[in-house]
Design a protein around this motif. Structure first.
Motif, PDB file in Angstrom:
ATOM      1  N   SER A   1       0.740  -1.214  -0.073  1.00  0.00           N
ATOM      2  CA  SER A   1       0.041   0.009  -0.034  1.00  0.00           C
ATOM      3  C   SER A   1       0.896   1.347  -0.059  1.00  0.00           C
TER       4      SER A   1
ATOM      5  N   ARG B   1       0.087   4.677  -2.156  1.00  0.00           N
ATOM      6  CA  ARG B   1      -1.355   4.575  -2.507  1.00  0.00           C
ATOM      7  C   ARG B   1      -2.029   5.732  -2.149  1.00  0.00           C
ATOM      8  N   LEU B   2      -2.991   5.876  -2.523  1.00  0.00           N
ATOM      9  CA  LEU B   2      -4.074   7.045  -2.082  1.00  0.00           C
ATOM     10  C   LEU B   2      -4.587   6.720  -0.616  1.00  0.00           C
ATOM     11  N   GLU B   3      -4.592   7.855   0.053  1.00  0.00           N
ATOM     12  CA  GLU B   3      -5.144   7.567   1.490  1.00  0.00           C
ATOM     13  C   GLU B   3      -6.488   6.837   1.717  1.00  0.00           C
ATOM     14  N   SER B   4      -7.584   7.064   0.697  1.00  0.00           N
ATOM     15  CA  SER B   4      -8.612   6.307   0.710  1.00  0.00           C
ATOM     16  C   SER B   4      -8.621   4.855   0.362  1.00  0.00           C
ATOM     17  N   HIS B   5      -7.667   4.391  -0.396  1.00  0.00           N
ATOM     18  CA  HIS B   5      -7.430   3.131  -0.970  1.00  0.00           C
ATOM     19  C   HIS B   5      -6.356   2.560   0.420  1.00  0.00           C
ATOM     20  N   LYS B   6      -5.842   3.137   1.105  1.00  0.00           N
ATOM     21  CA  LYS B   6      -5.222   2.605   2.299  1.00  0.00           C
ATOM     22  C   LYS B   6      -6.281   2.454   3.485  1.00  0.00           C
ATOM     23  N   ALA B   7      -7.377   3.435   3.255  1.00  0.00           N
ATOM     24  CA  ALA B   7      -8.250   3.106   4.438  1.00  0.00           C
ATOM     25  C   ALA B   7      -9.073   2.046   4.193  1.00  0.00           C
ATOM     26  N   CYS B   8      -9.448   1.519   2.859  1.00  0.00           N
ATOM     27  CA  CYS B   8     -10.010   0.319   2.404  1.00  0.00           C
ATOM     28  C   CYS B   8      -9.369  -0.865   2.855  1.00  0.00           C
TER      29      CYS B   8
ATOM     30  N   GLU C   1     -21.180  -3.953   1.477  1.00  0.00           N
ATOM     31  CA  GLU C   1     -20.204  -2.748   1.671  1.00  0.00           C
ATOM     32  C   GLU C   1     -18.581  -3.216   1.594  1.00  0.00           C
TER      33      GLU C   1
ATOM     34  N   MET D   1     -15.480  -2.263  -0.952  1.00  0.00           N
ATOM     35  CA  MET D   1     -13.812  -2.003  -0.658  1.00  0.00           C
ATOM     36  C   MET D   1     -13.149  -2.626  -1.462  1.00  0.00           C
TER      37      MET D   1
ATOM     38  N   LYS E   1     -12.764  -1.501  -5.011  1.00  0.00           N
ATOM     39  CA  LYS E   1     -11.941  -0.181  -5.098  1.00  0.00           C
ATOM     40  C   LYS E   1     -10.345  -0.554  -5.113  1.00  0.00           C
TER      41      LYS E   1
END
Length: 61
Positions: free
Chosen positions: A14, A17-24, A44, A48, A51
């Motif tokens: 990770s 990577r984008l923060e939103s991808h790390k959050a997923c 849900e 994820m 994504k």
């Protein structure tokens, strides 16, 4: 309707990577490459997985 269970394995890092991808990834319970978790196949969770599918390997069990 039966509940699907999915085995999700992180196959790429990770880092960068984008923060939103790390959050997923964190939301799925994945911590590092080659870490594997079993998750229910809810909409849900599937969102994820979709994504960040380029970082994962998914198997239905």
């Amino acid at each position: 309707m039966t509940k699907k269970t999915l085995r999700v394995t992180q196959v790429r890092s990770s880092h960068g990577r984008l923060e939103s991808h790390k959050a997923c990834l964190r939301g799925l319970g994945l911590r590092k490459p080659h870490h594997c978790v079993e998750v229910p196949g809810t909409p849900e969770i599937l969102g994820m997985i979709f994504k960040v599918s380029y970082l994962l390997k998914v198997e239905e069990i």
